[in-house]
Design a protein around this motif. Structure first.
Motif, mmCIF file in Angstrom:
data_model
loop_
_atom_site.group_PDB
_atom_site.id
_atom_site.type_symbol
_atom_site.label_atom_id
_atom_site.label_comp_id
_atom_site.label_asym_id
_atom_site.label_seq_id
_atom_site.Cartn_x
_atom_site.Cartn_y
_atom_site.Cartn_z
ATOM 1 N N GLU A 1 0.860 -1.221 0.060
ATOM 2 C CA GLU A 1 -0.099 0.041 -0.019
ATOM 3 C C GLU A 1 0.768 1.047 0.003
ATOM 4 O OE1 GLU A 1 0.036 -2.564 2.197
ATOM 5 O OE2 GLU A 1 -2.131 -3.420 2.027
ATOM 6 N N HIS B 1 -7.870 5.124 3.533
ATOM 7 C CA HIS B 1 -8.773 4.203 2.750
ATOM 8 C C HIS B 1 -10.119 4.883 2.357
ATOM 9 C CE1 HIS B 1 -6.412 0.963 3.813
ATOM 10 N NE2 HIS B 1 -6.152 1.298 4.964
ATOM 11 N N ASN C 1 -16.265 3.069 3.068
ATOM 12 C CA ASN C 1 -17.244 2.369 2.158
ATOM 13 C C ASN C 1 -18.061 1.807 3.370
ATOM 14 O OD1 ASN C 1 -16.145 -0.079 3.381
ATOM 15 N ND2 ASN C 1 -14.727 -0.170 1.583
ATOM 16 N N ALA D 1 -7.393 4.159 -2.000
ATOM 17 C CA ALA D 1 -7.127 2.877 -2.187
ATOM 18 C C ALA D 1 -6.995 2.376 -3.607
ATOM 19 C CB ALA D 1 -8.140 1.883 -1.554
ATOM 20 N N HIS D 2 -7.749 3.129 -4.489
ATOM 21 C CA HIS D 2 -7.853 2.701 -6.138
ATOM 22 C C HIS D 2 -6.963 3.772 -6.679
ATOM 23 C CE1 HIS D 2 -10.432 -0.739 -5.265
ATOM 24 N NE2 HIS D 2 -11.221 0.161 -4.312
ATOM 25 N N HIS E 1 -3.885 5.084 -8.785
ATOM 26 C CA HIS E 1 -2.921 4.422 -9.292
ATOM 27 C C HIS E 1 -2.113 5.530 -10.582
ATOM 28 C CE1 HIS E 1 -6.398 3.821 -12.035
ATOM 29 N NE2 HIS E 1 -5.692 3.862 -13.259
ATOM 30 N N LEU F 1 -17.280 8.547 -11.286
ATOM 31 C CA LEU F 1 -16.551 7.473 -11.651
ATOM 32 C C LEU F 1 -16.398 7.088 -13.361
ATOM 33 C CD1 LEU F 1 -16.506 4.975 -8.423
ATOM 34 C CD2 LEU F 1 -14.705 6.872 -9.023
ATOM 35 N N HIS G 1 -12.170 6.912 -1.863
ATOM 36 C CA HIS G 1 -11.865 5.586 -1.758
ATOM 37 C C HIS G 1 -11.686 5.031 -3.174
ATOM 38 C CE1 HIS G 1 -12.765 1.223 -1.328
ATOM 39 N NE2 HIS G 1 -11.989 1.251 -0.133
ATOM 40 N N ASP G 2 -12.643 5.345 -4.069
ATOM 41 C CA ASP G 2 -12.883 4.532 -5.219
ATOM 42 C C ASP G 2 -12.000 5.461 -6.361
ATOM 43 O OD1 ASP G 2 -14.226 2.475 -4.351
ATOM 44 O OD2 ASP G 2 -16.092 3.433 -4.510
ATOM 45 N N SER G 3 -11.834 6.529 -6.298
ATOM 46 C CA SER G 3 -11.275 7.572 -7.453
ATOM 47 C C SER G 3 -9.928 6.894 -8.014
ATOM 48 C CB SER G 3 -10.979 8.741 -6.915
ATOM 49 O OG SER G 3 -10.327 9.492 -8.014
ATOM 50 N N PRO G 4 -9.881 6.760 -9.233
ATOM 51 C CA PRO G 4 -8.601 6.548 -9.884
ATOM 52 C C PRO G 4 -7.317 7.216 -9.783
ATOM 53 C CG PRO G 4 -10.098 6.761 -11.553
ATOM 54 C CD PRO G 4 -10.849 7.026 -10.271
#
Length: 286
Positions: free
Chosen positions: A22, A100, A103, A129-130, A132, A234, A269-272
Motif C-alpha cells: 500500500e 482508505h 465504504n 485505495a484505488h 494509481h 467514476l 476511496h474509489d477514485s482512480p
C-alpha cells in the motif's frame, strides 16, 4: 513548492517495519503527482512516544528505499499539530495523505485524514485505495475535474481548482452529476431530482463566468446517472481520464459520519486519481 506526505503511527504492529504494497503504491502516485505540479516530496512522520521506536525503524527502511526523500519529524504528538508545524517550516506546501476513504463495510477508515482536514482548514490531496499511476507513466491528460452540484458549498472548491489549473496551464472541467428525472406531467411544476441541479445546462453556463475562473481554459460536462454522484463521477473519469479530481467536503467525523455517511469519502476511496479536497466549516462541525 513542496508536497508533504503525512504518516502517523497509531497502534502499529512491531513487525511492520518495512514499506508494504500500500505504501509503495501511494508513494508511486504521490511522486507522479508531484512531478506534474513541479513539486518536491517531503515525508512528515508523527508519532506518540510509545510508537517512536517503531517509527524510527520504519523511517530507516523508507530512507534505504528512497535515500533522496527528506523526512521531517515534528515535535508534536498528533497528526494535526504535526502537520501544522511541518507546513509552517516548509512554507508553501500541499499536504498529501493516503486514506482508505469510506465504504459501507468500513465506515471508520480515513480517521486521521478526516481529523487533519477538519482542523487545518487548508486544501489537502487524498490518495485513495484505488488511485494509481497511468500505465505509461505519462497521462497526457493535464486536466483537473471540479465536481459541483448546484450548492455554494460544492462551489467552494472552484478557487483552489482554478488556481492549480492556471498555474500549470491545464484545462479545468466543471462536472455535475444529475439524476435523469423526467419532467413533471403538471405544466410549470418543479422538477425534482434526488441529486444534481434543477437545470444543469443553465447552472454550468453560469459558473463559467465566475471571476475566480478568469484566465483558465474551462469546459463543462453533465453526467446523467440514476444511482449516485459517486457512480456518475467514476464513470466520467473512466471515459475521460484526468490528472486530479477536486471537490469540497464537510469533513464529518465521529457519530455524524456514521449517521449520515460521507459520499465524498466514498468517491476518494474509489477514485482512480488523487483528489484535491477543500474542507468546509470549523472543527466540531458536522
Amino acid at each position: 513548492m513542496a508536497a508533504m506526505e503525512a504518516t502517523q503511527a497509531a497502534g502499529a504492529p512491531e513487525t511492520a517495519t518495512h514499506p508494504g504494497p500500500e505504501v509503495l503504491a501511494y508513494r508511486a502516485v504521490l511522486v507522479w503527482l508531484a512531478r506534474r505540479f513541479g513539486a518536491e516530496v517531503h515525508a512528515v512522520a508523527v508519532a506518540a512516544p510509545p510508537e517512536k521506536p517503531w517509527l524510527a525503524r520504519y523511517l530507516a527502511a523508507l530512507t534505504v528505499r528512497w535515500p533522496e526523500l527528506p523526512v521531517r519529524q515534528p515535535q508534536q504528538r498528533d497528526a494535526v499539530a504535526g502537520v501544522r508545524e511541518a507546513a509552517d517550516a516548509l512554507g508553501p506546501a500541499l499536504l498529501c495523505m493516503a486514506t482508505h476513504g469510506w465504504n459501507r463495510g468500513h465506515p471508520i477508515f480515513g480517521t486521521e485524514f478526516t481529523e487533519v482536514a477538519a482542523h487545518t482548514g487548508r486544501p489537502l490531496v487524498a490518495v485513495g485505495a484505488h488511485a494509481h499511476v497511468p500505465p505509461d507513466g505519462n497521462d497526457g491528460r493535464r486536466r483537473i475535474v471540479a465536481c459541483v452540484d448546484g450548492t455554494p458549498a460544492a462551489e467552494a472548491v472552484l478557487a483552489d481548482a482554478a488556481a492549480w489549473a492556471r498555474h500549470r496551464g491545464w484545462r479545468l472541467s466543471l462536472v455535475t452529476v444529475a439524476e435523469p428525472a423526467p419532467a413533471s406531467i403538471v405544466p410549470g411544476a418543479h422538477r425534482y431530482r434526488a441529486f444534481g441541479p434543477d437545470d444543469p445546462d443553465a447552472y454550468l453556463a453560469g459558473l463559467r463566468d465566475r471571476p475566480e475562473l478568469a484566465g483558465v481554459d474551462v469546459d463543462t460536462a453533465i453526467v446523467w446517472d440514476p444511482l449516485s454522484p459517486r457512480d456518475g463521477l467514476l464513470g466520467h473519469l473512466a471515459e475521460r481520464p484526468a490528472t486530479l479530481l477536486a471537490l469540497a467536503t464537510q469533513a464529518r467525523r465521529g457519530a455524524a459520519r456514521l449517521r449520515r455517511g460521507n459520499e465524498t469519502a466514498e468517491i476518494i476511496h474509489d477514485s482512480p486519481v488523487p483528489v484535491l479536497v477543500r474542507p468546509l466549516g470549523h472543527p466540531g462541525t458536522s
